[in-house]
Write a protein that holds these residues in place. Structure first.
Motif: not given
Length: 230
Positions: A82-110
């Motif tokens: 979510q933060a990666a979307e909000r920092i605009g052109d400051r972002l070069t790449r987002v790396v997810f390390v064996d990670a959950g990824v956000p799904v709009d309207g859903e939580s980690f628990a979902s």
């Protein structure tokens, strides 16, 4: 030169990245490990999931970082995405390390493998998610010393960060992203990640280790992160 912003998963603070920060800096990059609200040395600070998203955005803006490679491990992939979307052109790449990824309207628990109700039952006593014990790290490629450091660095994880829904403003597949799959924790990404990996913007990298590579293979993880920054 990239500026790496490193966010550990549940229970852990910035010290989880100590053995990754050093080789990143030795390679000439900036490396900034972040402790999220309510964890480690920030234990007791009230936090929901959007608090964690704001923690990450605030850190990047406070330091005025550019060419950011934003790295999220495990749980923290959800606020990091979510933060990666909000920092605009400051972002070069987002790396997810064996990670959950956000799904709009859903939580980690979902997305909990036993179902949301089973997960929320773990929070019932204190409202926090209790840290793992030594036996939970079996089969993850960790030495006894590494397991001891993991346990020593763990604090209860604020429950609200795990049950609040994610908020996305655009499709996650549009972000330049790399998914690092740790094979001892399961050979295949989950269905959500597999679909994202069909995007031209996403890459898959595998590591022959368990779910905590910043402890089990920190030098190799740093090498992968540097390679993804280009």
């Amino acid at each position: 030169m990239a500026e790496f912003v490193l966010v550990a998963g549940a229970w852990l603070g910035s010290s989880a990245w100590d053995e990754v920060v050093a080789p990143l800096r030795a390679a000439g990059h900036g490396a900034h490990a972040l402790t999220l609200s309510g964890l480690a040395e920030r234990r007791g600070v009230p936090a929901g999931q959007q608090t964690h998203v704001q923690d990450i955005v605030d850190e990047i803006e406070r330091r005025d970082l550019r060419d950011v490679v934003l790295v999220g491990h495990s749980y923290s992939g959800i606020p990091v995405g979510q933060a990666a979307e909000r920092i605009g052109d400051r972002l070069t790449r987002v790396v997810f390390v064996d990670a959950g990824v956000p799904v709009d309207g859903e939580s980690f628990a979902s997305d909990w493998w036993q179902g949301q109700a089973a997960f929320e039952a773990q929070l019932a006593d204190t409202g926090d998610w209790p840290p793992l014990g030594a036996a939970d790290f079996d089969g993850q490629g960790l030495t006894d010393e590494q397991i001891a450091r993991l346990i020593e660095g763990s604090t209860p994880h604020p429950g609200a960060t795990l049950t609040e829904p994610a908020v996305l403003t655009r499709p996650l597949g549009e972000l330049p992203a790399t998914y690092v799959k740790c094979l001892l924790d399961g050979p295949e990404p989950n269905d959500t990640v597999a679909k994202l990996l069909t995007s031209d913007q996403w890459r898959l990298v595998t590591m022959d280790t368990g779910h905590w590579p910043m402890f089990s293979q920190p030098t190799e993880l740093a090498r992968i992160l540097v390679a993804q920054a280009g």
